[in-house]
Design an enzyme around this catalytic site. Structure first.
Site, short mmCIF file in Angstrom:
data_model
loop_
_atom_site.label_atom_id
_atom_site.label_comp_id
_atom_site.label_asym_id
_atom_site.label_seq_id
_atom_site.Cartn_x
_atom_site.Cartn_y
_atom_site.Cartn_z
N ASP A 1 0.74 -1.14 -0.12
CA ASP A 1 0.04 -0.19 0.06
C ASP A 1 0.97 1.32 0.18
O ASP A 1 0.30 2.30 -0.25
CB ASP A 1 -1.14 0.07 1.22
CG ASP A 1 -0.22 -0.18 2.69
OD1 ASP A 1 1.04 -0.23 2.64
OD2 ASP A 1 -0.93 -0.10 3.46
N HIS A 2 2.12 1.10 0.29
CA HIS A 2 3.03 2.42 0.48
C HIS A 2 3.60 2.79 -0.67
O HIS A 2 4.16 3.93 -0.67
CB HIS A 2 3.90 2.08 1.57
CG HIS A 2 3.43 2.43 3.06
ND1 HIS A 2 2.35 1.91 3.58
CD2 HIS A 2 3.89 3.34 3.91
CE1 HIS A 2 1.84 2.48 4.82
NE2 HIS A 2 3.04 3.28 5.19
N ASP B 1 3.28 -0.72 11.47
CA ASP B 1 3.04 0.72 10.90
C ASP B 1 2.30 1.25 12.33
O ASP B 1 1.55 0.58 13.04
CB ASP B 1 1.70 0.32 10.00
CG ASP B 1 1.53 1.75 9.45
OD1 ASP B 1 2.16 2.31 8.20
OD2 ASP B 1 0.43 2.40 9.98
N ARG C 1 -2.20 12.75 10.11
CA ARG C 1 -0.94 13.13 10.26
C ARG C 1 -0.85 14.54 9.69
O ARG C 1 -0.82 14.22 8.33
CB ARG C 1 0.28 12.32 10.23
CG ARG C 1 1.59 12.40 10.89
CD ARG C 1 2.24 11.20 11.15
NE ARG C 1 1.84 10.19 12.24
CZ ARG C 1 2.18 8.87 12.26
NH1 ARG C 1 2.74 8.37 11.19
NH2 ARG C 1 1.63 8.19 13.20
N SER D 1 5.58 7.70 12.91
CA SER D 1 5.68 6.43 12.17
C SER D 1 6.45 5.48 13.00
O SER D 1 7.15 5.77 13.99
CB SER D 1 6.26 6.49 10.78
OG SER D 1 6.54 5.21 10.47
N ARG E 1 8.19 3.30 11.61
CA ARG E 1 9.50 3.07 10.64
C ARG E 1 10.75 2.75 11.71
O ARG E 1 11.30 3.62 12.18
CB ARG E 1 9.82 4.12 9.52
CG ARG E 1 10.37 5.27 10.15
CD ARG E 1 10.10 6.39 8.96
NE ARG E 1 8.75 6.46 8.55
CZ ARG E 1 8.14 7.67 8.06
NH1 ARG E 1 8.88 8.85 7.65
NH2 ARG E 1 7.00 7.98 7.67
#
Length: 779
Positions: free
Chosen positions: A127-128, A192, A474, A669, A671
């Protein structure tokens, strides 16, 4: 607040209670499958119930809902130390979900573990990596071509190691999870930060870094500091223009971006009944913006209806049998309680530049003018993982239809992001997509798109001051379009739709008139729409790849010459020596999110290549020394250069370094690249006033020392030209501060204390060089 007696540690169990514990290997499983894709994996409310009874016998107090779910998944409920905000819990999550940008590194780490298959149901969601440029189909085709190597790696790695694979175009991970995998009482971890979206179905769904996902996929108990619990009591009923999004926008305004750190936010009260299941998901999703571990709601009929609509009647029926473990106990107490009256709650438009700057719609006009915010709305964007449900689309379309009926269209540019292929197919069938197109909108691909910076924006120049209004979650500086002058505001999708009709940030649809082309003034009626499609959901195209039973013939190849993928080399273990005279790479001033540390947007393509993506390390952070971004002084040469280049020079000279940071460092995030990059480029410690939860854990996992000032004012004692020594590290242990010596440029020195939150296991990660190194040493 909790009474001190209730926060005391759990009492030891009596032998009789111990005999009542049933291990997970001997427990009889129920007959309801966890999902239609895993017919051999079953929901086990019975085991949860037994574990909860063990814990309640020990604690001798009522439990909140989130406590029941978390403690119901304890690896060892008999002996686990349980103290809110103190203990580290060892948990057994039900499943793992990964999005494609973070799955690359997670799967590379799993490959390094040498294990043949994942131990729990796991999925990858593409999806990213899809950039919004023209429109859905063309953008998707372009992404498949550009990212072919990465998609092939993820598809083959998923097949090899027993992971379900959702192809590009399937939709956003959190919508797919809600439609297929979340259920009341589930403990799910996802790579995520907006994984908490699953709380809309009464689960505890927590965002983590890839290394945490690897632990769970490897069958290792997952560690989580025992969360505190913030209760949000909802009374009244949503009405008019107020939506579920406004609940979390209000909560963010109250708690700020760090007010939920270390806590689960648990919603309860009569007002919950006025929220749809997907509306509850919206609230939980954006709980990430207050730093909360996760958010959740008690199981109710709205969830049961959603489960039935998505083909999971059996799950709803099983949950109903165990309703007592899916709601809070009467008398359960919270560490803090917030009360919100939905009858009086106003629509909010939060921002700009931070999601916790609350602006009630009735005050926005005045506030915008006073702050000189750009009043013309250049673009309105609805959808994303936060607000792309069928109900969201219906309510937004009802607003757009009113404008069309008056001969009007969107005055601003307008985009729509469906959350999943199922949502896209259903809104196409039911005519909602056509309404948006007639309104002047562009329906984008089923992907994250502009929400995460995947937006090829061309209507303005970089550096041009402008306003956009979104239904995203965000809105940090440059988040959506890499333009630091874009003022991004967050609101509900129906309010965004209304505002683009006027094109003016000051427009309040509750009170303000619009003027039709015929000159007549009119007011928009309150939005309305079906919670669930009357005709049922249209599943659309089949985009799921099931892992084969026998994957022995599947090969996973990584080209050594690739600039997108790179096999990992283990980090060096700690050499047993103190860190002495380390230069400060950068002293960061103000907000430093994971977007500042490891930017997304065009950098997403390097998420599987650690060395290449490290070229974006801290390029968005503000240097306190000169007030500039991505310009720091090399303390060895005296020259100024970029942050990554300076770090690479230090590494080449075998000189470690530290970063000095401000409050809530690493918010945003999940990440883990924001931790991997400084480790890869030779960093030794990150020293800040406070950390965001996920980032602090990610740093620990990669063998860096995440340290906080014992006295926050000590941040001001450190100058960018100082040298830092961290001493007596051989005695590093839980609860004991680290001694830090600061050597100033003038030769003077002073000592301060730095705190850490590492437990014994996490100290071992540091000594081993990383959590993955420690895992490998035990296998």
């Amino acid at each position: 607040m909790f009474r001190s007696s209730l926060l005391s540690k759990a009492k030891p169990l009596s032998p009789a209670i111990c005999r009542r514990h049933i291990s997970h290997t001997t427990l009889r499983f129920g007959a309801v499958a966890m999902s239609k894709f895993e017919s051999d994996r079953f929901i086990n409310f019975e085991k949860m119930d037994k574990n909860i009874k063990i814990v309640k016998d020990r604690l001798q107090r009522p439990l909140t809902l989130s406590e029941k779910i978390v403690y119901g998944h304890l690896d060892d409920p008999i002996n686990q130390d349980i103290e809110r905000g103190v203990s580290y819990l060892r948990l057994r999550p039900d499943r793992v979900a990964m999005q494609d940008a973070t799955a690359q590194m997670a799967m590379l780490q799993f490959i390094s573990s040498g294990l043949p298959k994942v131990a729990v149901p796991s999925t990858i969601h593409c999806d990213h990596l899809i950039e919004a440029q023209i429109g859905g189909d063309k953008d998707l085709a372009r992404a498949k071509d550009i990212n072919k190597e990465v998609y092939n790696f993820l598809a083959t790695a998923a097949a090899k190691f027993g992971v379900g694979f959702w192809k590009p175009g399937s939709g956003i991970i959190h919508q797919i999870v809600l439609e297929n995998y979340a259920f009341p009482g589930v403990l799910l971890i996802g790579t995520d930060s907006h994984t908490p979206n699953g709380g809309g179905l009464g689960g505890v769904c927590i965002g983590v870094g890839g290394a945490d996902a690897v632990d769970v996929m490897a069958g290792i108990p997952w560690e989580l500091k025992c969360p505190k619990v913030i209760g949000v009591k909802l009374t009244g009923k949503l009405q008019g223009w107020t939506s579920p999004k406004d609940v979390i926008l209000k909560v963010a305004d109250i708690l700020t971006v760090k007010g939920g750190t270390g806590a689960i936010v648990e919603y309860y009260g009569p007002g919950v009944e006025s929220l749809s299941c997907t509306g509850m998901g919206t609230i939980c999703n954006m709980g990430a913006e207050i730093g909360a571990t996760t958010s959740t709601f008690p199981f109710n009929h709205r969830m049961a209806s959603y489960l039935a609509a998505t083909g999971r009647e059996g799950v709803a029926e099983e949950a109903s049998k165990f309703q007592h473990i899916l709601v809070a106990d009467e008398g359960a107490e919270y560490d803090r309680i917030i009360e919100i009256d939905l009858n009086t709650l106003e629509p909010h438009v939060n921002g700009p530049f931070t999601p916790d700057l609350g602006n009630p719609i009735s005050k926005l006009n005045k506030t915008a003018v006073e702050n000189n915010w750009p009043l013309d709305i250049k673009v309105g964007l609805i959808g994303s993982c936060t607000n792309s449900s069928y109900e969201d689309m219906c309510r937004s379309a009802s607003v757009a239809k009113q404008a069309l009926d008056k001969g009007m269209k969107a005055k601003s540019m307008f985009t729509v992001t469906p959350g999943s292929e199922q949502i896209r197919a259903t809104i196409e069938r039911d005519g909602l997509a056509d309404i948006f197109r007639d309104f002047g909108g562009v329906v984008l691909a089923n992907a994250c798109g502009p929400c995460i910076g995947q937006w090829d924006r061309r209507d303005i120049k970089k550096g041009e001051k402008n306003t956009i209004v979104t239904s995203y979650n965000r809105n940090f500086t440059g988040r959506n379009d890499a333009n630091p002058e874009t003022h991004a505001f967050v609101a509900s999708p129906e309010l965004v739709t209304a505002m683009v009709i006027s094109g003016d940030l000051r427009f309040n649809p509750s009170t303000d008139d619009l003027t039709a082309p015929n000159g007549k003034k009119f007011k928009l009626e309150s939005p309305h729409g079906d919670e669930l499609p009357v005709k049922g959901f249209d599943p659309g195209q089949d985009t799921y790849q099931e892992p084969p039973q026998d994957s022995s013939s599947v090969s996973v190849d990584v080209d050594p010459k690739s600039n997108r993928l790179q096999l990992l080399t283990p980090f060096q273990k700690w050499d047993g020596k103190d860190y002495t005279d380390l230069p400060i790479l950068i002293k960061v001033k103000g907000k430093c999110t994971t977007d500042h540390i490891s930017a997304a947007g065009p950098w997403l393509k390097y998420r599987g290549h650690l060395d290449n993506i490290s070229n974006n390390m801290l390029i968005g952070a503000l240097n306190s020394d000169n007030g500039k971004i991505n310009e720091v002084k090399n303390q060895l040469t005296g020259d100024f250069g970029s942050v990554p280049d300076t770090a690479r020079h230090y590494k080449a000279e075998n000189v470690g370094w530290v970063v000095i940071g401000d409050e809530n460092y690493g918010e945003g995030s999940s990440r883990e690249h924001a931790a991997l990059e400084p480790r890869h480029l030779g960093g030794k410690a990150i020293i800040v006033k406070s950390f965001a939860r996920i980032h602090e854990t990610n740093l620990k996992k990669q063998g860096l020392l995440p340290l906080t000032f014992a006295n926050a004012s000590d941040y001001d004692k450190i100058q960018p030209s100082d040298r830092i020594s961290l001493v007596n590290l051989k005695n590093l242990q839980p609860g004991q501060p680290v001694e830090c010596h600061i050597k100033h440029e003038n030769g003077n020195s002073e000592a301060i204390l730095l705190n850490h939150s590492m437990n014994e296991t996490q100290v071992e990660w540091f000594k081993a060089g990383s959590a993955l190194n420690k895992m490998a040493s035990l296998s």
